[in-house]
Design a protein around this motif. Sequence first.
Motif, PDB file in Angstrom:
ATOM      1  N   ARG A  22      -9.431 -35.163 -46.997  1.00  0.00           N
ATOM      2  CA  ARG A  22      -9.018 -34.068 -46.112  1.00  0.00           C
ATOM      3  C   ARG A  22      -8.308 -34.676 -44.917  1.00  0.00           C
ATOM      4  O   ARG A  22      -8.723 -35.713 -44.405  1.00  0.00           O
ATOM      5  N   THR A  23      -7.253 -34.017 -44.448  1.00  0.00           N
ATOM      6  CA  THR A  23      -6.447 -34.595 -43.378  1.00  0.00           C
ATOM      7  C   THR A  23      -6.727 -34.014 -42.006  1.00  0.00           C
ATOM      8  O   THR A  23      -6.242 -34.534 -41.015  1.00  0.00           O
ATOM      9  N   ARG A  24      -7.485 -32.911 -41.914  1.00  0.00           N
ATOM     10  CA  ARG A  24      -7.624 -32.231 -40.631  1.00  0.00           C
ATOM     11  C   ARG A  24      -9.065 -31.844 -40.359  1.00  0.00           C
ATOM     12  O   ARG A  24      -9.868 -31.649 -41.276  1.00  0.00           O
ATOM     13  N   SER A  25      -9.371 -31.743 -39.068  1.00  0.00           N
ATOM     14  CA  SER A  25     -10.637 -31.156 -38.666  1.00  0.00           C
ATOM     15  C   SER A  25     -10.426 -29.648 -38.612  1.00  0.00           C
ATOM     16  O   SER A  25      -9.479 -29.127 -39.188  1.00  0.00           O
ATOM     17  N   GLY A  26     -11.262 -28.933 -37.923  1.00  0.00           N
ATOM     18  CA  GLY A  26     -11.094 -27.490 -37.867  1.00  0.00           C
ATOM     19  C   GLY A  26     -11.935 -26.794 -38.921  1.00  0.00           C
ATOM     20  O   GLY A  26     -12.709 -27.416 -39.652  1.00  0.00           O
ATOM     21  N   CYS A  27     -11.775 -25.490 -39.020  1.00  0.00           N
ATOM     22  CA  CYS A  27     -12.591 -24.688 -39.932  1.00  0.00           C
ATOM     23  C   CYS A  27     -12.405 -25.123 -41.378  1.00  0.00           C
ATOM     24  O   CYS A  27     -11.323 -25.547 -41.774  1.00  0.00           O
ATOM     25  N   PHE A  28     -13.465 -24.992 -42.172  1.00  0.00           N
ATOM     26  CA  PHE A  28     -13.390 -25.436 -43.568  1.00  0.00           C
ATOM     27  C   PHE A  28     -12.401 -24.602 -44.374  1.00  0.00           C
ATOM     28  O   PHE A  28     -11.895 -25.040 -45.397  1.00  0.00           O
ATOM     29  N   PHE A  29     -12.082 -23.387 -43.899  1.00  0.00           N
ATOM     30  CA  PHE A  29     -11.120 -22.550 -44.615  1.00  0.00           C
ATOM     31  C   PHE A  29      -9.756 -22.513 -43.932  1.00  0.00           C
ATOM     32  O   PHE A  29      -8.988 -21.566 -44.114  1.00  0.00           O
ATOM     33  N   CYS A  30      -9.460 -23.506 -43.130  1.00  0.00           N
ATOM     34  CA  CYS A  30      -8.190 -23.528 -42.399  1.00  0.00           C
ATOM     35  C   CYS A  30      -7.021 -23.232 -43.332  1.00  0.00           C
ATOM     36  O   CYS A  30      -6.842 -23.888 -44.366  1.00  0.00           O
ATOM     37  N   PHE A  31      -6.210 -22.257 -42.972  1.00  0.00           N
ATOM     38  CA  PHE A  31      -5.084 -21.834 -43.805  1.00  0.00           C
ATOM     39  C   PHE A  31      -3.941 -22.833 -43.797  1.00  0.00           C
ATOM     40  O   PHE A  31      -2.997 -22.700 -44.571  1.00  0.00           O
ATOM     41  N   TYR A  32      -4.018 -23.849 -42.912  1.00  0.00           N
ATOM     42  CA  TYR A  32      -2.979 -24.866 -42.882  1.00  0.00           C
ATOM     43  C   TYR A  32      -3.237 -26.011 -43.866  1.00  0.00           C
ATOM     44  O   TYR A  32      -2.372 -26.857 -44.064  1.00  0.00           O
ATOM     45  N   GLN A  33      -4.415 -26.066 -44.458  1.00  0.00           N
ATOM     46  CA  GLN A  33      -4.688 -27.188 -45.339  1.00  0.00           C
ATOM     47  C   GLN A  33      -3.858 -27.092 -46.618  1.00  0.00           C
ATOM     48  O   GLN A  33      -3.510 -26.005 -47.078  1.00  0.00           O
ATOM     49  N   GLN A  34      -3.547 -28.252 -47.177  1.00  0.00           N
ATOM     50  CA  GLN A  34      -2.774 -28.324 -48.401  1.00  0.00           C
ATOM     51  C   GLN A  34      -3.633 -27.874 -49.583  1.00  0.00           C
ATOM     52  O   GLN A  34      -4.858 -27.901 -49.521  1.00  0.00           O
ATOM     53  N   LYS A  35      -2.969 -27.489 -50.674  1.00  0.00           N
ATOM     54  CA  LYS A  35      -3.724 -27.016 -51.841  1.00  0.00           C
ATOM     55  C   LYS A  35      -4.626 -28.098 -52.412  1.00  0.00           C
ATOM     56  O   LYS A  35      -5.721 -27.804 -52.896  1.00  0.00           O
ATOM     57  N   ILE A  36      -4.187 -29.349 -52.323  1.00  0.00           N
ATOM     58  CA  ILE A  36      -5.042 -30.430 -52.803  1.00  0.00           C
ATOM     59  C   ILE A  36      -6.313 -30.514 -51.954  1.00  0.00           C
ATOM     60  O   ILE A  36      -7.385 -30.890 -52.439  1.00  0.00           O
ATOM     61  N   GLU A  37      -6.221 -30.111 -50.688  1.00  0.00           N
ATOM     62  CA  GLU A  37      -7.402 -30.112 -49.836  1.00  0.00           C
ATOM     63  C   GLU A  37      -8.368 -28.995 -50.228  1.00  0.00           C
ATOM     64  O   GLU A  37      -9.588 -29.144 -50.100  1.00  0.00           O
ATOM     65  N   TRP A  38      -7.826 -27.876 -50.711  1.00  0.00           N
ATOM     66  CA  TRP A  38      -8.686 -26.826 -51.248  1.00  0.00           C
ATOM     67  C   TRP A  38      -9.409 -27.331 -52.496  1.00  0.00           C
ATOM     68  O   TRP A  38     -10.596 -27.070 -52.693  1.00  0.00           O
ATOM     69  N   VAL A  39      -8.685 -28.081 -53.312  1.00  0.00           N
ATOM     70  CA  VAL A  39      -9.296 -28.654 -54.514  1.00  0.00           C
ATOM     71  C   VAL A  39     -10.415 -29.612 -54.132  1.00  0.00           C
ATOM     72  O   VAL A  39     -11.507 -29.592 -54.710  1.00  0.00           O
ATOM     73  N   ARG A  40     -10.168 -30.440 -53.131  1.00  0.00           N
ATOM     74  CA  ARG A  40     -11.195 -31.397 -52.696  1.00  0.00           C
ATOM     75  C   ARG A  40     -12.382 -30.674 -52.060  1.00  0.00           C
ATOM     76  O   ARG A  40     -13.533 -31.101 -52.200  1.00  0.00           O
ATOM     77  N   LEU A  41     -12.106 -29.583 -51.342  1.00  0.00           N
ATOM     78  CA  LEU A  41     -13.201 -28.796 -50.771  1.00  0.00           C
ATOM     79  C   LEU A  41     -14.070 -28.223 -51.887  1.00  0.00           C
ATOM     80  O   LEU A  41     -15.301 -28.252 -51.802  1.00  0.00           O
ATOM     81  N   LYS A  42     -13.428 -27.715 -52.927  1.00  0.00           N
ATOM     82  CA  LYS A  42     -14.152 -27.169 -54.079  1.00  0.00           C
ATOM     83  C   LYS A  42     -15.037 -28.234 -54.709  1.00  0.00           C
ATOM     84  O   LYS A  42     -16.175 -27.964 -55.130  1.00  0.00           O
ATOM     85  N   THR A  43     -14.537 -29.453 -54.753  1.00  0.00           N
ATOM     86  CA  THR A  43     -15.263 -30.554 -55.389  1.00  0.00           C
ATOM     87  C   THR A  43     -16.415 -31.056 -54.521  1.00  0.00           C
ATOM     88  O   THR A  43     -17.518 -31.297 -55.016  1.00  0.00           O
ATOM     89  N   HIS A  44     -16.169 -31.201 -53.221  1.00  0.00           N
ATOM     90  CA  HIS A  44     -17.159 -31.837 -52.343  1.00  0.00           C
ATOM     91  C   HIS A  44     -18.076 -30.848 -51.634  1.00  0.00           C
ATOM     92  O   HIS A  44     -19.216 -31.189 -51.304  1.00  0.00           O
TER      93      HIS A  44
END
Length: 270
Positions: free
Chosen positions: A165-187
């Motif tokens: 993940r490249t950013r702090s902030g809310c776990f659902f931040c709308f600025y995160q990249q789609k790969i970061e959503w994938v990593r959130l789903k995984t971790h």
Amino acid sequence: MINETAVRHILSLSGGKDSTALAIYLRDRVENMEYIFHDTGKELPDTLEYIERLEAYLGTKVIRTTTRETFDDVLRTKGGMLPSGKRRWCTDLLKLKPFEAYIGDQPCVNYVGIRADENRVGYISHKPNIKAVFPFVEDGIDYAGVVRILDDAGLGLPPYTEWGRTRSGCFFCFYQQKIEWVRLKTHYPELYEQAKAYEKPNRINGQVFHWTDEPLTEIERPERMAEIEESTRKAQERRRIRTPNRPLASVLGGLELEEPARDGCMICQL
């Protein structure tokens, strides 16, 4: 020693590397520094852990400016309309408003973690009593310098960078990249489920708002996750070919930790 009589000195932390490194850098340079953190209640566990580690290093508590109005409270007043890049009410109401309320009308120097190698200004209050200063810019400290400060202090980069993940902030931040959503789903699958639950018809007109340009129910499909992973791998390889001499510290988990220009809420991710 930097000090101004009757002027408050405030450093607003995001849980990211730059503001954390600035807190470390200024610890013995600025007297009576107030460290504050705007906790929305939707932060990553990694971010909260990093803040606690910084508190141990600084030897002082980081003040939480959390207000009684939570993200869910504001969302209800918005009729279920999720924040986005065009309607960043989360930043305005849960970050900037608590920041300015905490300072009030007292004269204040606000220390901002913009680096010398960045072309951005971050959040600067227009209130006349708040003066923004940029120590890293003034002292020529770039990305490598920030990493060095964090390593020398024993904190290292924020723990969420370990899983891509490249950013702090809310776990659902709308600025995160789609790969970061994938990593959130995984971790953090439970946090992904919480983010997904927000994508529902709003009570005003029944429209469904999404965090990104496709529903999280679509992103989490195994085949879609695999497509995003492969697309990210190919993009990373193209960047590697274009800039073969980049330091390893600038790449982590297939993601660029430092992009030429970062979108997002500066007060959230500095």
